[in-house]
Design a protein around this motif. Structure first.
Motif, mmCIF file in Angstrom:
data_model
loop_
_atom_site.group_PDB
_atom_site.id
_atom_site.type_symbol
_atom_site.label_atom_id
_atom_site.label_comp_id
_atom_site.label_asym_id
_atom_site.label_seq_id
_atom_site.Cartn_x
_atom_site.Cartn_y
_atom_site.Cartn_z
ATOM 1 N N ALA A 1 -0.666 7.750 -0.824
ATOM 2 C CA ALA A 1 0.774 7.852 -1.029
ATOM 3 C C ALA A 1 1.365 6.452 -0.915
ATOM 4 C CB ALA A 1 1.382 8.770 0.022
ATOM 5 N N ASP A 2 2.418 6.204 -1.685
ATOM 6 C CA ASP A 2 3.039 4.876 -1.668
ATOM 7 C C ASP A 2 3.487 4.483 -0.260
ATOM 8 O OD1 ASP A 2 4.690 5.127 -4.924
ATOM 9 O OD2 ASP A 2 2.653 4.550 -4.370
ATOM 10 N N SER A 3 3.897 5.457 0.520
ATOM 11 C CA SER A 3 4.449 5.184 1.845
ATOM 12 C C SER A 3 3.405 4.657 2.829
ATOM 13 C CB SER A 3 5.102 6.441 2.416
ATOM 14 O OG SER A 3 4.159 7.503 2.510
ATOM 15 N N VAL A 4 2.115 4.844 2.520
ATOM 16 C CA VAL A 4 1.080 4.414 3.467
ATOM 17 C C VAL A 4 0.148 3.351 2.893
ATOM 18 C CG1 VAL A 4 1.148 6.719 4.529
ATOM 19 C CG2 VAL A 4 -0.669 6.169 2.878
ATOM 20 N N LYS A 5 0.347 2.993 1.642
ATOM 21 C CA LYS A 5 -0.523 1.984 1.025
ATOM 22 C C LYS A 5 -0.486 0.680 1.811
ATOM 23 C CE LYS A 5 -0.601 3.512 -3.791
ATOM 24 N NZ LYS A 5 -0.082 3.284 -5.167
ATOM 25 N N GLU B 1 2.733 16.942 2.755
ATOM 26 C CA GLU B 1 2.563 15.966 1.694
ATOM 27 C C GLU B 1 1.177 15.323 1.778
ATOM 28 O OE1 GLU B 1 5.180 12.603 2.010
ATOM 29 O OE2 GLU B 1 4.734 12.268 4.126
ATOM 30 N N LEU B 2 0.671 14.942 0.607
ATOM 31 C CA LEU B 2 -0.616 14.255 0.552
ATOM 32 C C LEU B 2 -0.445 12.818 1.016
ATOM 33 C CD1 LEU B 2 -3.619 14.182 -0.341
ATOM 34 C CD2 LEU B 2 -2.798 13.473 -2.587
ATOM 35 N N VAL B 3 -1.288 12.409 1.929
ATOM 36 C CA VAL B 3 -1.262 11.044 2.444
ATOM 37 C C VAL B 3 -2.328 10.192 1.764
ATOM 38 C CG1 VAL B 3 -1.617 9.631 4.502
ATOM 39 C CG2 VAL B 3 -0.337 11.774 4.670
#
Length: 114
Positions: A60-64, A46-48
């Motif tokens: 990615a929303d998960s790392v913002k 997945e793109l980070v």
């Protein structure tokens, strides 16, 4: 021909920080978008985060708010600063030079565990 070499992975405790980098050979780096991807065991890559040649970024929303991508075109290097790491951030992190064709690094393992 482009070679991408990642470095800086390792083991870190939850809540900790880690910085990884990717050095590129050749002349394509400064003209192209660079991305960081990750692949967790049993999951798709997945793109980070990505950064354009001009420095525009997306995450990615998960790392913002936790990860920061940056680049130094004088050193042909892209960086990923990772803060407030979580166990779900564990995986192999790959950098990608988004040209046609694209180029991938060999990956660096990041493990977040107590």
């Amino acid at each position: 021909q482009v070679q991408l070499v990642e470095s800086g992975g390792g083991l870190v405790q939850p809540g900790g920080s880690l910085s990884i980098s990717c050095a590129a050979s050749g002349t394509l780096f400064r003209r192209n978008t660079m991305g960081w991807y990750r692949q967790a065991p049993g999951k798709q890559r997945e793109l980070v985060a990505a950064i354009t040649s001009g420095g525009n970024t997306n995450y990615a929303d998960s790392v913002k708010g936790r990860f920061t991508i940056s680049r130094d075109n004088t050193k042909n290097t892209v960086y990923l600063q990772m803060n407030s790491l979580k166990p779900e951030d564990t995986g192999v992190y790959y950098c990608k030079l988004m040209a046609i064709p694209a180029y991938w690094g060999q990956g660096t393992q990041v493990t977040v565990s107590s």
